[in-house]
Every structure is written in structure tokens, then in C-alpha cells.
Write a protein that holds these residues in place. Structure first.
Motif, PDB file in Angstrom:
ATOM      1  N   UNK A 129       0.811  -1.211   0.000  1.00  0.00           N
ATOM      2  CA  UNK A 129       0.000   0.000   0.000  1.00  0.00           C
ATOM      3  C   UNK A 129       0.846   1.263   0.000  1.00  0.00           C
ATOM      4  N   UNK A 130       2.010   1.208   0.637  1.00  0.00           N
ATOM      5  CA  UNK A 130       2.867   2.383   0.777  1.00  0.00           C
ATOM      6  C   UNK A 130       4.323   1.944   0.723  1.00  0.00           C
ATOM      7  N   UNK A 131       5.136   2.693  -0.014  1.00  0.00           N
ATOM      8  CA  UNK A 131       6.574   2.438  -0.053  1.00  0.00           C
ATOM      9  C   UNK A 131       7.295   3.554   0.687  1.00  0.00           C
ATOM     10  N   UNK A 132       8.117   3.167   1.654  1.00  0.00           N
ATOM     11  CA  UNK A 132       9.023   4.090   2.329  1.00  0.00           C
ATOM     12  C   UNK A 132      10.369   3.932   1.632  1.00  0.00           C
ATOM     13  N   UNK A 133      10.686   4.863   0.744  1.00  0.00           N
ATOM     14  CA  UNK A 133      11.876   4.725  -0.105  1.00  0.00           C
ATOM     15  C   UNK A 133      13.009   5.574   0.446  1.00  0.00           C
ATOM     16  N   UNK A 134      14.067   4.904   0.866  1.00  0.00           N
ATOM     17  CA  UNK A 134      15.252   5.592   1.384  1.00  0.00           C
ATOM     18  C   UNK A 134      16.175   5.948   0.228  1.00  0.00           C
ATOM     19  N   UNK A 135      16.306   7.241  -0.042  1.00  0.00           N
ATOM     20  CA  UNK A 135      17.264   7.701  -1.051  1.00  0.00           C
ATOM     21  C   UNK A 135      18.403   8.364  -0.295  1.00  0.00           C
ATOM     22  N   UNK A 136      19.530   7.707  -0.253  1.00  0.00           N
ATOM     23  CA  UNK A 136      20.620   8.093   0.644  1.00  0.00           C
ATOM     24  C   UNK A 136      21.303   9.386   0.216  1.00  0.00           C
ATOM     25  N   UNK A 137      21.345   9.641  -1.082  1.00  0.00           N
ATOM     26  CA  UNK A 137      21.927  10.853  -1.640  1.00  0.00           C
ATOM     27  C   UNK A 137      21.549  10.913  -3.111  1.00  0.00           C
ATOM     28  N   UNK A 138      21.840  12.058  -3.762  1.00  0.00           N
ATOM     29  CA  UNK A 138      21.487  12.200  -5.169  1.00  0.00           C
ATOM     30  C   UNK A 138      22.708  12.273  -6.079  1.00  0.00           C
ATOM     31  N   UNK A 139      23.804  12.785  -5.581  1.00  0.00           N
ATOM     32  CA  UNK A 139      25.035  12.808  -6.381  1.00  0.00           C
ATOM     33  C   UNK A 139      25.572  11.380  -6.462  1.00  0.00           C
ATOM     34  N   UNK A 159      11.191   5.991 -10.129  1.00  0.00           N
ATOM     35  CA  UNK A 159      10.428   6.376 -11.328  1.00  0.00           C
ATOM     36  C   UNK A 159       9.314   5.372 -11.606  1.00  0.00           C
ATOM     37  N   UNK A 160       9.590   4.102 -11.368  1.00  0.00           N
ATOM     38  CA  UNK A 160       8.563   3.086 -11.599  1.00  0.00           C
ATOM     39  C   UNK A 160       7.402   3.258 -10.612  1.00  0.00           C
ATOM     40  N   UNK A 161       7.711   3.569  -9.369  1.00  0.00           N
ATOM     41  CA  UNK A 161       6.648   3.807  -8.390  1.00  0.00           C
ATOM     42  C   UNK A 161       5.741   4.943  -8.847  1.00  0.00           C
ATOM     43  N   UNK A 162       6.342   5.989  -9.402  1.00  0.00           N
ATOM     44  CA  UNK A 162       5.545   7.103  -9.912  1.00  0.00           C
ATOM     45  C   UNK A 162       4.721   6.667 -11.114  1.00  0.00           C
ATOM     46  N   UNK A 163       5.316   5.854 -11.967  1.00  0.00           N
ATOM     47  CA  UNK A 163       4.632   5.385 -13.174  1.00  0.00           C
ATOM     48  C   UNK A 163       3.363   4.611 -12.832  1.00  0.00           C
ATOM     49  N   UNK A 164       3.411   3.805 -11.765  1.00  0.00           N
ATOM     50  CA  UNK A 164       2.246   2.988 -11.405  1.00  0.00           C
ATOM     51  C   UNK A 164       1.379   3.667 -10.349  1.00  0.00           C
ATOM     52  N   UNK A 165       1.776   4.868  -9.933  1.00  0.00           N
ATOM     53  CA  UNK A 165       0.984   5.612  -8.958  1.00  0.00           C
ATOM     54  C   UNK A 165       1.004   5.021  -7.562  1.00  0.00           C
ATOM     55  N   UNK A 166       2.112   4.393  -7.198  1.00  0.00           N
ATOM     56  CA  UNK A 166       2.208   3.777  -5.867  1.00  0.00           C
ATOM     57  C   UNK A 166       2.564   4.845  -4.824  1.00  0.00           C
ATOM     58  N   UNK A 167       1.737   5.050  -3.805  1.00  0.00           N
ATOM     59  CA  UNK A 167       2.049   6.055  -2.786  1.00  0.00           C
ATOM     60  C   UNK A 167       3.419   5.806  -2.157  1.00  0.00           C
ATOM     61  N   UNK A 168       4.172   6.896  -1.959  1.00  0.00           N
ATOM     62  CA  UNK A 168       5.524   6.762  -1.424  1.00  0.00           C
ATOM     63  C   UNK A 168       5.853   7.898  -0.474  1.00  0.00           C
TER      64      UNK A 168
END
Length: 249
Positions: A129-139, A159-168
Motif C-alpha cells: 500500500x505504501x513504499x518508504x523509499x530511502x534515497x541516501x543521496x542524489x550525487x 520512477x517506476x513507483x511514480x509510473x504505477x501511482x504507488x504512494x511513497x
């Protein structure tokens, strides 16, 4: 279409531990399962004892669900979170846990780094139902310094989570002198703002509560002289995300 899972043979996985009344890993009161095994080597990891995929305890999904049922009345406005370690190292196990939770009418949350083969993650996401996505850094170079792995699989997962509309919910650990460069935070905020499915961003201040585990495991804790961020440092990062129109807490 939901993935059909063979339930004739009990599905077994390896876990580190459980927390029966968690309040920081998703909405409401959560039954939190810490899985064993992680491909990342984060410098600030507070669960380094979850890294070894062969350690921990072998349990069946049925055993876990039996335990969940004993707390079910408390979980109606919360649910079940699977974290780690990295849960997506055991996708069949986690997918079945979540499928069974849905049978009980319970909300499911997956706490992940997103460092995974996307095809392996898709069956899990069907029951998440919900993804808690840890993005450690962007560089990319900084991400590899922090985690010892590449950034791109996580961005692809996001990007895939956004594509399928999965709440994050996006999680970012603020470590002074490591993850706090302005270009790193700004780049991450801009990337997250490009995703239509993100409900909030959680800025997590670095802490050293897990340092003793590194010592017990005989591991060198390279951040031993780093202090937690000040409220002013946290607020600056929060504002960077808010400037992109994001809800940041």
C-alpha cells in the motif's frame, strides 16, 4: 493482475527481529518485521547486524501472520511494515506476508532502498500500500561513498513507483559533512518533486544509537566523530524540499 503464489509449500524467510508497536515506520501503530540481509553498506547504518543474509532466524509466513493476528486490534489504523536489512532481497517471502495481511484487512508498508532488480520487486508492489523509499543521496559519487553501491537502480525504482501511482514517502538521512552538500540536497529535492506519487519527505537526522553494534561486530565506525545535525541544519534541508512544493517533515 495479481501474481499467483503457490501456498502449498510454506514460504520461509529470514528475519532479524520484530517490533510489535512501532510508530515511526509508516502511518499509525505498526507491526514491524526486520528482514535479514542487505546489499548496501551505509556508513551510518544503525542495523549492521541485519547485513548478513544467512544470519537471523528462519520463519514461515504463517508463523509471522499468527503473531500479527494477536496484535490485529491495535493495527486497524496502522498496519504491517517490512523493513530490514533490505526486504526486497526476499521478494517472494515479503509478497506473501503482504498478501496475507491484505486478507486480514491490514495496511502494508515496504521500507526499502530501492536497490533491486525491478522485475523482482513488482510482485511485492502488487500487495504494497505504501513504499518508504530511502534515497541516501542524489550525487552518484556521494551515493556510492555512503552506500558502496550505485545510485541508478534506486532512481529507476522511484520512477517506476511514480509510473504505477504507488504512494511513497521518501526518506533522507542528514549527516553533517557527508550528505548535506547543498547541491546534493537540492538535486534530490528536484528529483523527488518530479515524482507525482510522493506524499511526503522525511528528513531523518543522523544519530549514533547503533554504534555499539558496529563495535560488537568488530566493524570500523567511520562516523564516530560526527555529531548529529543541529535543528538549524535540519530546518535548512526541510526548507529546500518545501521550496519544491513538497511536504517535508
Amino acid at each position: 493482475m495479481d501474481t499467483v503464489i503457490n501456498t502449498l509449500t510454506p514460504i520461509t524467510g529470514r528475519i532479524h527481529s520484530i517490533e510489535t508497536c512501532g510508530t515511526v515506520d509508516g502511518p499509525g501503530i505498526r507491526f514491524v518485521i526486520f528482514t535479514q540481509g542487505c546489499p548496501l553498506r551505509c556508513l551510518y547504518c544503525h542495523n549492521p547486524d541485519c547485513r548478513d543474509p544467512y544470519a537471523g532466524t528462519a520463519v514461515t509466513v504463517e508463523e509471522l501472520i499468527s503473531e500479527v493476528k494477536t496484535y490485529q486490534p491495535y493495527l486497524r489504523k496502522g498496519g504491517v511494515t517490512v523493513t530490514g536489512g533490505e526486504p526486497l532481497m526476499q521478494p517472494e517471502f515479503v509478497a506473501e506476508i503482504f498478501r496475507r495481511c491484505h486478507e486480514l484487512g491490514l495496511h502494508t508498508a515496504l521500507d526499502t532502498s530501492g536497490y533491486v532488480q525491478l522485475e523482482a520487486a513488482k510482485p511485492v508492489l502488487e500487495h504494497t500500500d505504501l513504499v518508504l523509499l530511502d534515497i541516501k543521496s542524489y550525487e552518484p559519487n556521494l551515493y556510492r561513498k555512503v552506500t558502496s553501491v550505485a545510485l541508478e537502480p534506486t532512481l529507476q525504482f522511484a520512477r517506476y513507483l511514480a509510473e504505477i501511482g504507488k504512494p511513497a514517502w521518501i526518506r533522507f538521512v542528514l549527516v553533517p559533512g557527508l550528505t548535506d552538500p547543498e547541491e546534493n540536497v537540492k538535486g534530490l529535492s528536484q528529483f523527488v518533486a518530479s515524482l507525482s506519487n510522493v506524499e511526503r519527505v522525511e528528513v531523518l537526522p543522523f544519530h549514533k544509537m547503533g554504534e555499539y553494534k558496529w563495535q560488537q561486530l568488530g566493524l570500523a565506525y567511520v562516523l564516530k566523530d560526527v555529531d548529529p545535525p543541529t535543528p538549524e541544519q535540519v530546518n535548512k534541508v526541510l526548507q529546500t524540499f518545501r521550496d519544491q512544493g513538497l511536504i517535508a517533515v
